[in-house]
Motif scaffolding. Structure first.
Motif, short mmCIF file in Angstrom:
data_model
loop_
_atom_site.label_atom_id
_atom_site.label_comp_id
_atom_site.label_asym_id
_atom_site.label_seq_id
_atom_site.Cartn_x
_atom_site.Cartn_y
_atom_site.Cartn_z
N VAL A 20 -9.28 6.61 -2.83
CA VAL A 20 -8.59 5.87 -3.88
C VAL A 20 -8.60 6.64 -5.19
N THR A 24 -5.34 8.33 -7.10
CA THR A 24 -4.96 8.05 -8.48
C THR A 24 -4.63 9.33 -9.22
N ILE A 89 -3.35 6.76 0.85
CA ILE A 89 -3.87 5.71 -0.03
C ILE A 89 -2.93 5.51 -1.21
N ALA A 90 -2.45 6.60 -1.77
CA ALA A 90 -1.54 6.51 -2.91
C ALA A 90 -0.25 5.80 -2.52
N GLN A 93 -0.94 2.11 -2.25
CA GLN A 93 -1.08 1.47 -3.55
C GLN A 93 0.25 1.16 -4.21
N GLU A 94 1.24 1.99 -3.95
CA GLU A 94 2.53 1.83 -4.59
C GLU A 94 3.53 1.03 -3.76
N ALA A 111 -8.96 0.40 3.21
CA ALA A 111 -7.95 0.79 2.23
C ALA A 111 -7.12 -0.42 1.80
N GLN A 114 -8.99 -2.67 -0.63
CA GLN A 114 -9.10 -2.13 -1.99
C GLN A 114 -7.75 -1.97 -2.68
N SER A 115 -6.67 -2.17 -1.94
CA SER A 115 -5.34 -1.92 -2.49
C SER A 115 -4.84 -3.11 -3.32
N PRO A 116 -4.08 -2.84 -4.38
CA PRO A 116 -3.50 -3.92 -5.18
C PRO A 116 -2.20 -4.47 -4.63
N VAL A 117 -1.73 -3.95 -3.48
CA VAL A 117 -0.46 -4.40 -2.92
C VAL A 117 -0.47 -5.92 -2.76
N LYS A 120 0.01 -8.52 1.90
CA LYS A 120 -0.82 -7.93 2.95
C LYS A 120 -0.67 -8.79 4.20
#
Length: 325
Positions: A20, A24, A89-90, A93-94, A111, A114-117, A120
């Motif tokens: 992660v 970033t 991971i990037a 996240q996007e 992953a 921990q992701s802000p998506v 899910k």
């Protein structure tokens, strides 16, 4: 072998945390557009990350022209062994949504957690999973005392049962509608079309396996429990849910006795795992070998270009092996 897999799983769980931070630093703009490590953002479409092929197939068929799908597991890669990269991971996240199957790929689970998506979608929550553990074909396979948690848990291979897979498809369609409402009508239409295809596939299996000389088949690992249960068959697996574990001598003897008693003609192996054990057992017992594909990925070795085609090939292989009339 089990100790090695358990160690790998621990390593997988450590990967996402470091990844992660690295992701970033990379930033979404540095990501390529290649499959596997491709960027999920900035496409102008509803961007979906799929964990492996059965999830990718659903996302593409249901999403149609409105989605851009990135898969984390490359063709030919054994999904259980995936170690997610910082670049992936990037992309995750996007993304707008992630479609995965919890407890199949530990590094993906971590992953996603921990992701802000915002969307899910766990495919396993959209149907029923059952406890098979080390039970294969109604008989307990013998494994050493170090068998890991994955093999003792719920069987994740829900996509091999067309009925359960259709249930997952319906849930994915509803999730897409909610996350991307402006295209909801198309998602409903695409979902209905896919479910109709899966219903037809179910009918082909039901009719094609209704009258067979034998109801027992032997496979390299216990991937086909749901399919066997659906169509009144008995799966006898050389290994448990772990495709890389080694069978005990007692288990091999048990399989040879089962083959003789139940008229088994064929030992099935799969495309992404070595066929050495299957061929050895088949040679010792005077049996044939053939492919029964768990459809964890589509490669040049696959008997078909998509899920439906490979399932039809699986049906033909089972009909031949079981002596369908």
């Amino acid at each position: 072998m089990n100790v090695r897999r358990r160690t790998r799983s621990r390593a997988q769980r450590l990967i996402p945390a470091a990844a992660v931070a690295a992701a970033t630093v990379l930033g979404a703009g540095t990501l390529s557009a290649c499959s596997g490590d491709s960027a999920a953002a900035g496409t102008g479409k509803f961007d979906v990350v799929a964990s492996f092929y059965p999830m990718q197939f659903l996302a593409e068929r249901i999403g149609g022209d409105h989605v851009h799908v990135t898969t984390l597991t490359s063709p030919g890669q054994e999904p259980h062994d995936l170690e997610i990269s910082p670049r992936q991971i990037a992309a995750l996240q996007e993304s707008d949504a992630v479609l995965y199957l919890k407890n199949l790929q530990p590094s993906v689970d971590d992953a996603v957690a921990q992701s802000p998506v915002s969307t899910k979608i766990d495919a396993g929550s959209l149907t029923t999973l059952e406890h098979h553990g080390n039970e294969v074909g109604g008989h307990a396979a013998e494994h050493d005392s170090h068998e890991d948690e994955e093999s003792a848990g719920k069987d994740p291979h829900i996509w091999l049962d067309p009925v359960r897979y259709a249930q997952v498809a319906q849930g994915v369609g509803k999730a897409f509608e909610k996350a991307d409402p402006k295209h909801a009508a198309d998602y409903r239409k695409n979902t209905a079309a896919l479910v109709k295809q899966l219903d037809a596939l179910d009918t082909r299996f039901k009719d094609g396996l209704a009258h067979t000389k034998s109801k027992v088949f032997i496979t390299t690992h216990a991937a086909f429990g749901y399919l066997a249960e659906r169509y009144g068959l008995t799966e006898e697996a050389i290994n448990g849910l772990d495709p890389e574990s080694e069978p005990s001598a007692a288990r091999v003897r048990d399989l040879e006795r089962t083959a003789e008693a139940d008229g088994v003609s064929t030992v099935f192996y799969e495309t992404l795992v070595s066929d050495k054990t299957a061929r050895t057992i088949a040679d010792d017992a005077g049996l044939k070998t053939d492919v029964l594909d768990p459809i964890e990925g589509i490669t040049d070795k696959s008997r078909g270009k998509d899920y439906i085609a490979v399932q039809d090939a699986n049906l033909k292989a089972l009909q031949q092996a079981l002596g369908a009339r």
